[in-house]
Design a protein around this motif. Structure first.
Motif, PDB file in Angstrom:
ATOM      1  N   LYS A 133      -4.950   2.751   1.919  1.00 54.62           N
ATOM      2  CA  LYS A 133      -3.571   3.143   2.183  1.00 54.62           C
ATOM      3  C   LYS A 133      -3.297   3.069   3.688  1.00 54.62           C
ATOM      4  O   LYS A 133      -4.210   2.888   4.485  1.00 54.62           O
ATOM      5  N   CYS A 192      -9.121   3.803   5.032  1.00 53.99           N
ATOM      6  CA  CYS A 192      -7.723   3.414   4.921  1.00 53.99           C
ATOM      7  C   CYS A 192      -7.575   1.928   5.237  1.00 53.99           C
ATOM      8  O   CYS A 192      -8.463   1.316   5.839  1.00 53.99           O
ATOM      9  N   ASP A 240       3.677   9.132   0.238  1.00 55.32           N
ATOM     10  CA  ASP A 240       2.968   9.310  -1.027  1.00 55.32           C
ATOM     11  C   ASP A 240       1.980  10.471  -0.996  1.00 55.32           C
ATOM     12  O   ASP A 240       1.380  10.806  -2.014  1.00 55.32           O
ATOM     13  N   PRO A 259       0.814  -1.225   0.000  1.00 54.39           N
ATOM     14  CA  PRO A 259       0.000   0.000   0.000  1.00 54.39           C
ATOM     15  C   PRO A 259       0.842   1.268   0.000  1.00 54.39           C
ATOM     16  O   PRO A 259       1.991   1.273   0.447  1.00 54.39           O
ATOM     17  N   GLU A 260       0.250   2.330  -0.516  1.00 51.08           N
ATOM     18  CA  GLU A 260       0.865   3.640  -0.352  1.00 51.08           C
ATOM     19  C   GLU A 260       0.767   4.051   1.112  1.00 51.08           C
ATOM     20  O   GLU A 260      -0.109   3.590   1.850  1.00 51.08           O
TER      21      GLU A 260
END
Length: 784
Positions: free
Chosen positions: A240, A269, A305, A203-204
């Motif tokens: 994320k 998230c 990110d 994941p970012e």
């Protein structure tokens, strides 16, 4: 207050933002790092993105738990698992059917949802008995009813810096304590119990940069709601990792951080993690687990990110109006513009209520120019923490909540918290003021406790305020509303006769929040059988605990009948399978399935049963029962083929087409991790969902694990579905095996027949096998 920065960011440890992708001043950064003693003369590779990405806390934790050779395709093994009493029965049953012999890692079975044992005769307590018998047989940890809500027990007893925990509840979040935790549907826990992996693309990581200090009267829920309001609708952190950094963390207590962290679920998230410090070290020391602490912070220069900058000093007391935690306003703004804002919410939310007899009204709560609420609740994994209740008790002390319609209930999140609140006098202050104090229970969060009256407005320091989640039934003309607030402002409202009041407008007394954890509470009641399975002992079944029905493998030709079309921007799992009264039937798949979409589309179940009946007849034909009626499939085949076919050919063609139901929703699956949102569709003969996108990874995973196809369509294609339409797909097995980016299908309605494109993206090799097998149970059953 909250600023979203949609570009890569470089941070120095937990102290400063060095710059963003498009405006890096390398001279200033060099000078800064030299002054900090990090470099001697130049930047070298320190601003290399690929290298700097590896300097986040998230990278270290994910890498240490990844078992794959591909850092972009993670295969995670967790350190511990957690479930509650509306999920652990199905998980254990599924794992047992798939060959379970022993719990390989600590698995905590808590009992905080069906705690009241008030619905369905003996069946709730039967589940609890089953849970204890499972803990004994397989070597688990069993937390009896009323001892602790799932997440508080995991915080107190199972969290550990740098570890990972997987839970079958969406609010599985322990990032403030240095534990990366993820909430998923039950089948993902089954995989861990069978020593398999949790497969996810790397994941970012988004930095949540906290600075400043909250003003008096602003609590953790206020900060959480401000963040949710900023990032939910734009999907900025969807799937994320939210990594909390920045100097503002030092200004927050452990409980305060926990209160923010648990609400990160409502941003969609994947997980969260925080820098840790002496306050977290103290938390572990208080709980007798000093060895669980480790200082976590990004390395010298870390790359993220994206970044969300939160100035804690500018956060005001917030309120999330019905029917979503992202419907956020400051309480002051709402009070100033009550008529305008409440009218707007009425208009936008009435469209989602299908029953015209359900009277949804918020503006009638305006009395003499002020908003008057009917109920206050402080409870669960978000509101029931020690500090929240301590502060609320001091605000309420020497006041009265009144003897009118307004009432206040408080639920400490665990018995150790309850015990300490008794010892420090907080409970006495609450009770003498007229508040009702109850045991650890998640009921107010999902509609099984303190359900408001019809037309009432409840303010709650809990996790969600989705439609019907508090227990109302719009389909029967019953509707009430929940707004989310912080405990401090709920207490301020309580002493103001139920008039909505931000805590910043009252005097906040000094509060002693020193805490002592009494471990004897758990030592005397919690069963810990980890690594001590009693393999010869038997599971104890009640009459409501049943096995899963047979689920057939996917066939190469499928015909899907559209049984529900939902055009809301987002569809929650509560709308796909209601919470509250249905929770008692989570151990009985057939009974539970009767509630599928019941509050959103009451005719859905019968439509699917009609489809399932035809498919059952097709199965009979395959066994040479020529009396079985499959005329519906044959009629669709005639529309598919331009050439006319005789009846024998129609029958033979129909024999090879699997018939199942499908739903379309624009963005389904927000909210709870409950697998039953998907499995109930499967039990009723569902083969697929079609969506523009899925709200969460966990709902899409639930579809896959129950052998349902997670189709998506391109919104720009402007495809319109109607209930009763058919979607026909040939070659689906090859399409899945070969990861086709697009799959040709036919959409057949009453008067049209046209080609459409469906997509199924990013299925892992195991996910492909699960879908083709027809379910996770079938997939693992072939391996026994």
């Amino acid at each position: 207050m909250v600023e979203i920065i949609n570009k890569g960011a470089y941070l120095y440890k937990n102290q400063a933002i060095l710059g963003y992708d498009d405006n890096l001043n390398t001279d200033d950064i060099t000078s800064f790092l030299i002054a900090k003693g990090e470099i001697s003369s130049n930047l070298n590779n320190i601003l290399n993105k690929d290298l700097a990405r590896k300097n986040t806390i998230s990278y270290d934790i994910l890498t240490s738990h990844n078992t794959s050779d591909n850092p972009k395709k993670l295969k995670i093994k967790f350190d511990a698992l957690a479930s509650h009493d509306i999920t652990y029965v199905a998980i254990t049953q599924t794992a047992k059917a798939s060959g379970l012999k022993e719990f390989p890692i600590p698995y905590v079975l808590t009992n905080c949802h069906n705690s009241l044992c008030a619905i369905g005769g003996t069946i709730n307590e039967d589940d609890h008995v089953f849970g204890l018998s499972a803990a004994k047989k397989y070597g688990g940890i069993y937390v009896p009813p009323h001892e602790a809500v799932i997440h508080q027990y995991m915080r107190e007893m199972m969290s550990k810096c740098g570890s990972m925990i997987l839970g079958s509840d969406s609010h599985t979040r322990y990032g403030a304590l240095g534990t990366m935790a993820i909430g998923e549907g039950g089948p993902e826990l089954v995989k861990q119990l069978l020593s398999k992996t949790y497969d996810v693309d790397s994941p970012e990581v988004i930095a949540i940069y906290l600075e400043g200090k909250p003003k008096l009267g602003v609590g953790p829920q206020d900060v959480a709601l401000a963040i949710i309001g900023a990032v939910f609708k734009n999907g900025f952190v969807k799937n994320k990792i939210m990594e909390f950094v920045g100097p503002g963390i030092a200004n927050l207590s452990a409980d305060y951080r926990i209160g923010i962290d648990v609400m990160t679920t409502e941003t969609t998230c994947l997980s969260s993690i925080w820098c840790t410090d002496d306050k977290i070290k103290e938390f572990y020391a208080i709980h007798g687990r000093t060895d669980a602490y480790e200082k976590l912070e990004p390395k010298a220069v870390a790359y993220y990110d994206g970044l969300v900058k939160v100035d804690l000093s500018k956060i005001e007391p917030m309120i999330a109006l019905p029917f979503h935690p992202s419907n956020v306003f400051s309480i002051a703004e709402l009070n100033k513009n009550a008529k305008q804002i409440l009218s707007m919410i009425e208009e936008q939310e009435r469209e989602k209520i299908d029953n015209p007899n359900a009277c949804f009204n918020l503006t009638n709560k305006i009395v003499d120019g002020k908003i008057k609420v009917d109920q206050g609740i402080i409870a669960g994994c978000s509101g029931g923490t020690f500090e929240n209740i301590c502060i609320a008790s001091e605000i309420i002390n020497n006041h009265s909540v009144g003897n009118d319609y307004f009432n206040l209930s408080v639920y400490p999140a665990s018995q150790p918290i309850y015990l300490e609140l008794i010892r420090n006098g907080a409970i006495a202050k609450l009770m003498s003021a007229g508040a009702v104090v109850k045991t650890a229970f998640c009921g107010p969060c999902f509609g099984a406790g303190d359900v408001p009256s019809n037309g009432a407005l409840s303010i709650r320091h809990t996790t969600r305020n989705f439609p019907s989640r508090e227990g109302s039934k719009p389909g029967l003309g019953q509707i009430s509303s929940v707004a989310l607030m912080d405990a401090q402002s709920i207490a301020a409202t309580a002493i103001n006769g139920g008039i909505l009041t931000p805590a910043t407008e009252i005097s906040i007394p000094e509060v002693n929040v020193s805490y002592h954890f009494d471990s004897s509470v758990y030592k005397n009641r919690v069963y810990n059988g980890y690594k001590k399975p009693e393999k010869q002992s038997e599971l104890k079944y009640g009459p409501n605990i049943t096995d899963w029905p047979e689920m057939l493998p996917l066939q190469d030709k499928i015909l899907l009948k559209m049984c529900s079309v939902i055009m809301d921007p987002v569809t929650t799992t509560d709308e796909l399978i209601p919470s509250g009264e249905t929770s008692s039937y989570r151990s009985n798949p057939l009974k539970l399935a009767e509630f599928a979409l019941s509050r959103k589309d009451p005719n859905y179940v019968q439509r699917t049963k009609d489809v399932q009946s035809v498919e059952n007849n097709r199965q009979k034909l395959l066994k040479d029962d020529n009396s079985a009626d499959i005329s519906e499939i044959k009629a669709v085949i005639e529309k598919i083929n331009s050439d006319s076919l005789d009846d024998d050919l129609l029958t033979n063609t129909a024999k090879n087409i699997q018939f199942g139901s499908v739903i379309f929703a624009i963005k389904p699956g927000d909210g709870s991790a409950r697998e039953q949102a998907a499995s109930s569709q499967k039990v009723l003969g569902g083969l697929a969902n079609i969506a523009e996108e899925y709200a969460t990874k966990r709902y899409r995973s639930n579809l896959v694990n129950w052998g349902m196809l997670p189709f998506t369509i391109d919104p720009s294609a402007n495809i319109k579905f109607n209930v009763g339409d058919y979607v026909y797909v040939e070659g689906i097995i090859d399409a899945i095996k070969n990861s086709y980016e697009e799959i040709d299908a036919l959409l057949i309605s009453s008067n049209t027949r046209k080609g459409i494109k469906l997509k199924i993206s990013n299925l892992t090799d195991d996910e492909k096998k699960i879908v083709l097998s027809g379910s996770l149970i079938n997939f693992y059953g072939t391996e026994i």
